[in-house]
Motif scaffolding. Sequence first.
Motif, PDB file in Angstrom:
ATOM      1  N   ARG A   7      -5.478   4.638   5.328  1.00  0.00           N
ATOM      2  CA  ARG A   7      -5.063   3.239   5.098  1.00  0.00           C
ATOM      3  C   ARG A   7      -6.320   3.214   6.781  1.00  0.00           C
ATOM      4  O   ARG A   7      -7.228   4.476   7.654  1.00  0.00           O
ATOM      5  CB  ARG A   7      -3.705   3.693   6.639  1.00  0.00           C
ATOM      6  CG  ARG A   7      -3.216   4.693   7.648  1.00  0.00           C
ATOM      7  CD  ARG A   7      -2.003   4.309   8.374  1.00  0.00           C
ATOM      8  NE  ARG A   7      -1.751   5.501   9.972  1.00  0.00           N
ATOM      9  CZ  ARG A   7      -0.803   5.618  10.181  1.00  0.00           C
ATOM     10  NH1 ARG A   7      -0.385   4.000  10.424  1.00  0.00           N
ATOM     11  NH2 ARG A   7      -1.001   6.416  10.639  1.00  0.00           N
ATOM     12  N   LEU A   9      -6.276   2.245  11.269  1.00  0.00           N
ATOM     13  CA  LEU A   9      -6.262   1.543  11.986  1.00  0.00           C
ATOM     14  C   LEU A   9      -7.002   1.222  13.418  1.00  0.00           C
ATOM     15  O   LEU A   9      -8.042   1.417  13.538  1.00  0.00           O
ATOM     16  CB  LEU A   9      -5.829   2.613  13.034  1.00  0.00           C
ATOM     17  CG  LEU A   9      -4.231   3.285  12.416  1.00  0.00           C
ATOM     18  CD1 LEU A   9      -4.056   4.758  13.568  1.00  0.00           C
ATOM     19  CD2 LEU A   9      -3.305   2.653  12.658  1.00  0.00           C
ATOM     20  N   GLU A 142      -3.650  -1.300  10.282  1.00  0.00           N
ATOM     21  CA  GLU A 142      -2.992  -2.312  11.489  1.00  0.00           C
ATOM     22  C   GLU A 142      -3.739  -1.707  12.566  1.00  0.00           C
ATOM     23  O   GLU A 142      -4.246  -1.516  12.853  1.00  0.00           O
ATOM     24  CB  GLU A 142      -1.936  -0.530  11.310  1.00  0.00           C
ATOM     25  CG  GLU A 142      -0.928  -0.480  12.797  1.00  0.00           C
ATOM     26  CD  GLU A 142       0.080   0.162  12.922  1.00  0.00           C
ATOM     27  OE1 GLU A 142       0.453  -0.054  14.000  1.00  0.00           O
ATOM     28  OE2 GLU A 142       0.286   1.931  12.169  1.00  0.00           O
TER      29      GLU A 142
END
Length: 256
Positions: A7, A9, A142
């Motif tokens: 993922r 950020l 995110e």
Amino acid sequence: MGGLVPRLLLIGIGVGDPDHVTVQAVRALDAFDVLFVVTKEGVDEPLALRRTVVDRHRTAGDYRTVELADPPRAREIDGDHRAAVDAWRAARTATWSRAIADGLGEDETGAFLVWGDPSLYESTLAIVQGVAAASPTPLPIEVIPGVSSVHVLTARHGIPLNRVGRAVQITPARLLADGMPADVDDVVVMLDARATFAAIPAEGIDIYWGAYLGTEDELLRSGPLAEVGAEIATLRAEAKARKGWMFDTYLLRRTA
């Protein structure tokens, strides 16, 4: 730390002052395994400021750093500004896609430290979304909001961003070539490479200007544009020559 897949950020870190980093951003600074940093030839200070933010707030220990050399960017292609932006973003997307695929392992978290706020005149989010869309495997993103240059500017000058019952427009400087929009009284100007404020009709306009906001070299000036515009242009040029880079923001405000 991540999940079943890598993922990314995108952490808004403000515009230079480590104290502007939010509690949410501090948590995110402890959550990544790989830090992706964009490097520009001859411009080292913004990267150093990013590292200062990490050093101040991170307690999670070691991490890997992957440097991404920024591709050259033309102002226009055959007179077309948007074509130049699209070409630059495409080159960035290709470079970042390779780096993320090679540098981010399964179940790891990568991070980009984004100047100001990731959603305000900042291309990182759009490019990372393009990387994720082209990825053969899921790549969740995110976004952690940050303190924008606009809010640091108004805080430093001690003024509200808006006035009662009036609209505020945020615009790139190239759209000010013909002066202030006729139907807007308060205009925040971003991405000004040429001191555009000094070339527009100045009568009845105040300027609130700031450069290197949140850093030790912060510069602030304000007043009637007709009186302080030339001074700001000179100060700006001298600072850019001295430091090798310039990041400034300003508010143009019609007087009553």
